[in-house]
Design a protein around this motif. Structure first.
Motif, short mmCIF file in Angstrom:
data_model
loop_
_atom_site.label_atom_id
_atom_site.label_comp_id
_atom_site.label_asym_id
_atom_site.label_seq_id
_atom_site.Cartn_x
_atom_site.Cartn_y
_atom_site.Cartn_z
N ALA A 114 15.98 -14.53 -29.17
CA ALA A 114 16.70 -15.96 -30.49
C ALA A 114 18.08 -15.43 -30.99
CB ALA A 114 15.86 -16.12 -31.09
N VAL A 115 17.85 -14.13 -31.34
CA VAL A 115 18.82 -13.06 -31.70
C VAL A 115 19.45 -12.72 -31.21
CG1 VAL A 115 19.16 -10.96 -33.01
CG2 VAL A 115 17.23 -12.34 -33.83
N ILE A 116 19.31 -12.53 -30.04
CA ILE A 116 20.44 -12.22 -28.94
C ILE A 116 20.77 -13.38 -28.18
CG2 ILE A 116 20.97 -11.78 -26.14
CD1 ILE A 116 20.36 -9.37 -27.87
N THR A 132 34.17 -8.84 -26.69
CA THR A 132 33.62 -8.64 -25.81
C THR A 132 32.80 -7.28 -26.19
OG1 THR A 132 34.77 -10.02 -24.24
CG2 THR A 132 33.50 -8.73 -23.26
N LEU A 133 33.53 -6.31 -25.79
CA LEU A 133 32.89 -4.63 -26.17
C LEU A 133 32.71 -5.13 -28.00
CD1 LEU A 133 35.32 -2.25 -25.22
CD2 LEU A 133 33.19 -2.89 -23.83
N ILE A 157 24.51 -6.11 -28.99
CA ILE A 157 23.39 -6.37 -28.25
C ILE A 157 22.53 -5.07 -27.95
CG2 ILE A 157 22.57 -7.35 -25.69
CD1 ILE A 157 25.03 -10.26 -26.40
N THR A 158 23.07 -3.94 -27.44
CA THR A 158 22.79 -2.94 -26.82
C THR A 158 22.41 -2.38 -28.34
OG1 THR A 158 25.01 -2.62 -25.30
CG2 THR A 158 23.85 -0.55 -25.40
N ILE A 215 17.34 -0.56 -30.56
CA ILE A 215 16.09 -0.97 -31.87
C ILE A 215 14.74 -1.36 -31.26
CG2 ILE A 215 15.46 -1.89 -34.27
CD1 ILE A 215 18.78 -0.83 -34.83
N ILE A 216 14.24 -1.92 -30.70
CA ILE A 216 13.22 -3.35 -30.82
C ILE A 216 12.43 -2.08 -29.81
CG2 ILE A 216 12.43 -5.38 -29.36
CD1 ILE A 216 13.56 -5.29 -32.16
#
Length: 294
Positions: free
Chosen positions: A214-216, A269-270, A276-277, A282-283
Motif C-alpha cells: 500500500a505504501v509503495i 523519476t530519480l 522507494i529504495t 528500512i523495511i
C-alpha cells in the motif's frame, strides 16, 4: 529443453522486440533531451548543453518549491491514507451483517475518475454557492476561500486526495485481513488478550506485506499528482500547490521547452526511485532484525 527454446524464441520474436523498443525508447529519448536545448518549435537542430538544464532547475526557486510541495504532499497523503485505511479496514472487518454494503460505499470514491472528483469538489468548495461554505455559514462561521487562499489551498488538495484514495489502501488491507486465520484470534480470546493487544500482536504482523504494498503504490501515485492541481488551482496561489508534474507540464506542454522539462522528469523519476529504495531498505532491515531476534 523445449521450454528453453520456447523462451528464447519468445524473447527474440518481433512482438517482444517491439515491446522492448516501446518501453525503452521513450526513456532513452527523454534522457537524451535532458542534455539538450531541444525546443519543440525550433526548426534548427537541438544542441548538446550538458548539465545546464539540471543546473538551471536547481537554481529555479519555483522548481524547488514544487519539489518541496510534492515531498510534503507524498508524506502527508501516504501517512493519512495508511492510518485511515487500516482503521476503516479493521472496523469493516468486524461488521457482520452490513459489511458488504459498507465495502461498496467505501470504495465508491476510488472508482470515480480523478478529473470528475476534482470537478465535484470544485463545486463543493466554491466561495459563493459551495455546499461547504453554506454549511459553515449555517453554523455561524465565515466561509473559507478553499482553493484561492495560500493557507487552505494545499490542505484542500490534500483532503481531496485522501478522500479519493484511502479506499484503495482500505481494499489492500481488508484483503490481507481476510487471510488471517481465525484460530489466532480464538487462541488470543482464550488467553484473555484485549482488542488493542490483538491488533498489535496478531493483526499488524499478518498484514505487514499488505502495508508495504500500500505504501509503495500510494507513494508512486502521489508523486504523480497532477489532475486535481491542474483543474483546481493551476499550481497557485503563489505556487503553494505546485507539484513536480505541474511544473513539467507548464514547461513541456505549455512552454514547449522539451529539453528543460525532460531534465525535470529525470529528477522526478530519480526522486521516486530513491524514496522507494530507502523505504524498502528500512523495511528489509527491520524484517531481518526481527528474524535475528527470533
Amino acid at each position: 529443453m523445449n521450454k528453453h527454446r520456447r523462451f528464447v524464441w519468445t524473447m527474440s520474436s518481433p512482438a517482444m522486440l517491439v515491446l522492448i523498443l516501446l518501453t525503452i525508447f521513450p526513456i532513452i529519448f527523454t534522457i537524451y533531451c535532458s542534455f539538450t536545448d531541444y525546443y519543440f518549435l525550433n526548426k534548427t537542430q537541438s544542441n548538446f548543453i550538458g548539465l545546464k538544464n539540471f543546473i538551471d532547475l536547481f537554481k529555479d526557486r519555483y522548481f524547488i518549491q514544487a519539489s518541496l510541495n510534492t515531498l510534503k504532499f507524498v508524506l502527508l497523503a501516504v501517512f493519512c491514507e495508511l492510518i485511515l485505511g487500516i482503521f476503516i479496514a479493521v472496523f469493516v472487518d468486524s461488521l457482520k451483517h452490513i459489511g458488504k454494503v459498507m465495502r461498496v460505499i467505501i470504495l465508491f470514491p476510488a472508482l470515480v475518475p480523478p478529473v470528475t472528483v476534482a470537478l465535484i469538489w470544485q463545486m463543493m468548495m466554491s466561495n459563493n454557492n459551495g455546499i461547504l461554505n453554506r454549511i459553515l455559514n449555517t453554523l455561524g462561521f465565515n466561509g473559507i476561500n478553499w482553493l484561492l487562499s495560500p493557507e487552505y489551498a494545499f490542505r484542500s488538495i490534500l483532503l481531496i486526495d485522501i478522500w479519493q484514495y484511502t479506499p484503495v489502501v482500505f481494499l489492500i488491507i481488508f484483503a490481507a485481513l481476510q487471510a488471517i486465520p481465525d484460530s489466532q484470534f480464538e487462541a488470543a480470546k482464550i488467553d484473555g488478550v484485549n482488542t488493542w493487544q490483538k491488533f498489535i500482536y496478531i493483526t499488524l504482523p499478518n498484514i505487514k506485506e499488505a502495508l508495504y504494498l500500500a505504501v509503495i503504490m500510494r507513494m508512486v501515485d502521489t508523486f504523480r499528482l497532477f489532475d486535481k492541481v491542474n483543474i483546481l488551482t493551476k499550481g497557485g496561489p503563489a505556487g503553494t500547490t505546485s507539484t513536480m508534474t505541474q511544473y513539467i507540464y507548464q514547461h513541456g506542454v505549455n512552454g514547449l521547452n522539451l529539453g528543460f522539462s525532460s531534465a525535470a522528469s529525470i529528477i522526478m523519476t530519480l526522486s521516486v526511485l530513491i524514496f522507494i529504495t530507502i523505504y524498502t531498505l528500512i523495511i528489509k532491515s527491520k524484517n531481518d532484525g526481527e528474524k535475528n531476534y527470533g
